[in-house]
Design a protein around this motif. Structure first.
Motif, short mmCIF file in Angstrom:
data_model
loop_
_atom_site.label_atom_id
_atom_site.label_comp_id
_atom_site.label_asym_id
_atom_site.label_seq_id
_atom_site.Cartn_x
_atom_site.Cartn_y
_atom_site.Cartn_z
N LEU A 16 7.00 7.93 7.75
CA LEU A 16 6.37 7.27 8.88
C LEU A 16 6.30 5.76 8.61
N PRO A 17 6.16 4.96 9.67
CA PRO A 17 6.02 3.52 9.46
C PRO A 17 4.67 3.19 8.84
N GLY A 18 4.62 2.07 8.13
CA GLY A 18 3.35 1.68 7.53
C GLY A 18 3.50 0.47 6.63
N VAL A 19 2.41 0.15 5.95
CA VAL A 19 2.34 -0.99 5.03
C VAL A 19 2.03 -0.44 3.64
N TYR A 20 2.73 -0.96 2.62
CA TYR A 20 2.45 -0.55 1.25
C TYR A 20 1.93 -1.75 0.47
N ILE A 21 0.97 -1.48 -0.42
CA ILE A 21 0.29 -2.53 -1.19
C ILE A 21 0.42 -2.19 -2.67
N ILE A 22 1.13 -3.03 -3.40
CA ILE A 22 1.39 -2.79 -4.82
C ILE A 22 0.44 -3.63 -5.65
N ARG A 23 -0.18 -3.01 -6.67
CA ARG A 23 -1.16 -3.67 -7.52
C ARG A 23 -0.72 -3.63 -8.99
N ASP A 24 -1.21 -4.59 -9.78
CA ASP A 24 -0.92 -4.56 -11.20
C ASP A 24 -2.06 -3.86 -11.95
N LYS A 25 -2.02 -3.91 -13.29
CA LYS A 25 -2.98 -3.15 -14.09
C LYS A 25 -4.40 -3.67 -13.93
N SER A 26 -4.56 -4.94 -13.53
CA SER A 26 -5.90 -5.49 -13.33
C SER A 26 -6.39 -5.26 -11.90
N ASP A 27 -5.65 -4.46 -11.12
CA ASP A 27 -5.98 -4.12 -9.74
C ASP A 27 -5.78 -5.30 -8.78
N THR A 28 -5.03 -6.31 -9.22
CA THR A 28 -4.69 -7.44 -8.35
C THR A 28 -3.49 -7.08 -7.48
N ILE A 29 -3.59 -7.41 -6.19
CA ILE A 29 -2.46 -7.16 -5.28
C ILE A 29 -1.34 -8.14 -5.60
N GLN A 58 10.83 -8.40 -11.63
CA GLN A 58 9.57 -8.84 -12.22
C GLN A 58 8.39 -8.14 -11.57
N MET A 59 8.42 -8.00 -10.25
CA MET A 59 7.32 -7.33 -9.55
C MET A 59 7.17 -5.90 -10.02
N ILE A 60 8.29 -5.18 -10.13
CA ILE A 60 8.26 -3.78 -10.56
C ILE A 60 7.71 -3.66 -11.98
N ALA A 61 8.08 -4.64 -12.84
CA ALA A 61 7.61 -4.61 -14.23
C ALA A 61 6.09 -4.72 -14.31
N HIS A 62 5.48 -5.40 -13.34
CA HIS A 62 4.02 -5.58 -13.35
C HIS A 62 3.30 -4.54 -12.48
N ALA A 63 4.04 -3.72 -11.74
CA ALA A 63 3.41 -2.74 -10.85
C ALA A 63 2.73 -1.63 -11.66
N TYR A 64 1.52 -1.28 -11.26
CA TYR A 64 0.79 -0.21 -11.95
C TYR A 64 0.41 0.92 -10.99
N THR A 65 0.13 0.55 -9.73
CA THR A 65 -0.19 1.56 -8.73
C THR A 65 0.09 0.96 -7.35
N PHE A 66 0.00 1.80 -6.32
CA PHE A 66 0.19 1.30 -4.97
C PHE A 66 -0.62 2.14 -3.99
N ASP A 67 -0.93 1.54 -2.86
CA ASP A 67 -1.59 2.22 -1.74
C ASP A 67 -0.73 2.04 -0.51
N VAL A 68 -0.93 2.88 0.49
CA VAL A 68 -0.21 2.73 1.75
C VAL A 68 -1.18 2.86 2.91
N ILE A 69 -0.83 2.21 4.01
CA ILE A 69 -1.57 2.35 5.27
C ILE A 69 -0.56 2.82 6.31
N VAL A 70 -0.72 4.03 6.78
CA VAL A 70 0.21 4.60 7.75
C VAL A 70 -0.10 4.03 9.14
N CYS A 71 0.92 3.61 9.85
CA CYS A 71 0.76 3.00 11.18
C CYS A 71 1.44 3.85 12.25
#
Length: 620
Positions: A16-29, A58-71
């Motif tokens: 489905l369409p939506g927005v994804y939010i990727i965060r690093d280990k410190s929970d920073t977006i 570089q972004m993937i190397a720092h990625a730790y988790t992600f959230d999504v918002i389904v639209c």
């Protein structure tokens, strides 16, 4: 989470369409994106074997988790993505900076106000029109308005200089109304400034209509001098307009956008056409990526859905995948239908080629700069006998003043260019009196300790982008053998001990003369023009930065000492007051209730401070 775990999580997302939010280990977006199908888009980041450019890697190397918002739709996802990026400004989303900053048109608030172009907005009580993202456009508008209404550009002060001396050349050639001659009343002058501001704000159509009406009214009242002045203003505006070449339909508001790329960067060029004329050009360069299509997809909504004015027509070199959703979003923001399309033939197709040429030329200039900087670093490596060109250079300078206090400025040059995020300031803490060698030794000891701290975090799986976590390729000290020896001894036994370290020696005229090593041997650089110019630039920038910090500290001390003259106010309270109110003047203007809101300042102390600055009221 590991990359494999992130991939498994992504595979469970809906189609489905939506927005994804990727965060690093410190929970920073660190990244926000939109997707037509969340599972497909997000999983491609973490699937093994999928190639990515440098920025995404570089972004993937720092990625730790992600959230999504389904639209509910692509349109909803696009608008939500734009608002979230604006709110969080993630590190790996593209930054829309064209290197020009914001500019303004300034109108002073005085009896005889002056209009001028300004690079920044000061707290001086003046009226500022803007901000404008293009210094070129703001400067052109200010110049055109001054030409149209014959406003003075000189440094004379009015009314003090009225009638003193003869009018300047601008008045003789008809480019200034000649306020200094005394023939222009204050009321007439202020009206001209107001008309200039209206021309800038609303364009020529409305102001021409107003000027024609005022000219006719003045003629009816037999005020022929006023009517003649208005006539000249109308003629000047008409002449300015006629002098600009019409390139598209005068009734069309249109932006023309094209992108170009190289293996290391992408440039987006925007040509703005208003009233049929090219009014501005902006270029945005995005490094560490070669994916033109990906940049276009992110750039277009970011550019328009933040704060940029949406024109009636947006002509592009290629449509993004979400073109329909973007068209809907632009139309909603503008309040009327927006045409987003690719011109296929005719003049507008040629304008696309023009925008593309500008993007290519900008990338060529960027590449040329890189080539020059790489050549400088190669030459420097040869002069110093380094094994490789120094991509990361740190330079240090001690600055002190009469009471024995000292500071140190550290500037960083990355790939041959000043790297402002790598600048640091040190307030010397352990050295009594003026001792440059000891001050430099303290600074380098603290620098090594900071590097150890960030290296330990990286070893624990928490890498940081902080400049202190980077191991330099070269250290440069402002000074000779003494400074080099002090810094080298301070770094002995640390992880930075093996970094090449040299001093920058100046002659009796305070100009760069040579580079010196720890043995005191001088390496002449004045015969090598490129290296000499480069080292001089580094030394001058380091000296400027250190002195700027010293002056700032002196100013703070001066302010603080003023407050400590108040009975019962010590350095700690003075510092708290300056932190709260920024200046002594603001403290002076504050009410007792406002002063009492400062941490550590009670009601009685607040009243004491207020009475100190208002003795007449206290004595009543």
């Amino acid at each position: 989470m590991t990359k494999a775990e992130l991939y498994q999580k992504a595979c469970m997302l809906p189609m489905l369409p939506g927005v994804y939010i990727i965060r690093d280990k410190s929970d920073t977006i660190i990244y926000i994106g939109k997707a037509k199908r969340l599972r497909v888009r997000v999983s491609q980041y973490f699937r093994e074997g999928v190639p990515h450019d440098n920025k995404v890697t570089q972004m993937i190397a720092h990625a730790y988790t992600f959230d999504v918002i389904v639209c509910q739709s692509e349109f909803e996802a696009l608008v939500l993505e734009a608002s979230q990026i604006k709110a969080h400004t993630p590190k790996y989303n593209i930054l829309l900076k064209d290197g020009k900053g914001y500019s303004y048109i300034k109108i002073t608030r005085e009896e005889w106000p002056r209009l001028s172009f300004a690079l920044q907005k000061d707290e001086d009580g003046a009226e500022y029109i803007g901000p404008y993202t293009s210094a070129f456009a703001a400067r052109e508008m200010a110049e055109s308005a001054m030409d149209a209404f014959l406003l003075p550009r000189c440094n004379k002060r009015f009314p003090q200089d009225i009638g003193k001396g003869r009018p300047c050349l601008n008045a003789h050639i008809g480019k200034c109304m000649g306020v200094c001659s005394g023939k222009i009343s204050c009321e007439e002058y202020n009206q001209a400034v107001k008309n200039a501001a209206r021309l800038i704000r609303y364009g020529k159509k409305e102001i021409l209509k107003t000027l024609h009406q005022r000219m006719e009214e003045a003629a009816e009242r037999l005020e022929f001098e006023t009517a003649a002045l208005l006539r000249d203003q109308i003629a000047a505006i008409t002449k300015l307009s006629a002098g600009q070449k019409v390139v598209v339909d005068p009734d069309v508001e249109m932006d023309v956008i094209a992108l170009a790329g190289t293996p290391r960067s992408v440039c987006a060029a925007v040509l703005r056409f208003r009233e049929g004329r090219l009014t501005d050009k902006r270029e945005f360069v995005f490094h560490d990526t070669a994916d033109v299509d990906a940049v276009r997809e992110e750039f277009l909504p970011r550019y328009y859905l933040d704060d940029e004015q949406v024109p009636r027509v947006v002509a592009v070199d290629a449509l993004p995948p979400d073109a329909d959703a973007l068209r809907q979003a632009l139309s909603e923001k503008r309040g009327s239908e927006v045409q987003l399309y690719i011109p296929q033939r005719g003049d507008k197709a040629h304008l696309i080629e023009m925008a593309h040429t500008n993007a290519v030329e900008r990338l060529a200039r960027e590449s040329g700069r890189y080539a020059r900087e790489e050549k400088l670093l190669d030459e420097l490596a040869q002069v110093l006998g380094l094994s490789a060109p120094p991509q990361w250079i740190e330079s240090y300078d001690i600055s002190n003043w009469g009471d024995g206090s000292s500071v140190c400025g550290m500037v960083t040059f990355r790939e041959g260019k000043p790297y402002k995020p790598g600048y640091r300031r040190f307030k010397i803490q352990t050295v009594a009196g003026t001792d440059d060698y000891a001050s430099l030794a303290e600074t380098m000891t603290r620098r090594a300790a900071e590097y150890d701290k960030y290296a330990a975090l990286a070893a624990e799986g928490n890498p940081s982008e902080n400049a202190f976590g980077k191991k330099p390729d070269l250290f440069l000290m402002d000074g000779g053998k003494g400074q080099v020896s002090a810094a080298r001894q301070a770094l002995a036994g640390t992880a930075l001990a093996d970094v090449p370290l040299y001093g920058m020696v100046k002659d009796d005229h305070h100009r760069t003369r040579a580079i010196v090593d720890s043995a005191g041997r001088e390496i002449a650089i004045n015969m090598n023009r490129g290296t000499f110019t480069f080292i001089t630039a580094i030394q001058d920038e380091t000296h400027r930065f250190a002195n700027e910090y010293r002056k700032q500290q002196m100013k703070k001390k001066s302010y603080s000492s003023t407050l400590t003259e108040i009975p019962g106010i010590g350095p700690k309270t003075a510092k708290a007051l300056l932190t709260q109110f920024k200046t002594v003047g603001a403290v002076k203007e504050a009410t007792p209730d406002q002063l009492a809101q400062t941490p550590g300042v009670g009601g009685q102390t607040a009243q004491t401070i207020y009475d100190y600055f208002h003795p007449a009221e206290a004595g009543e």
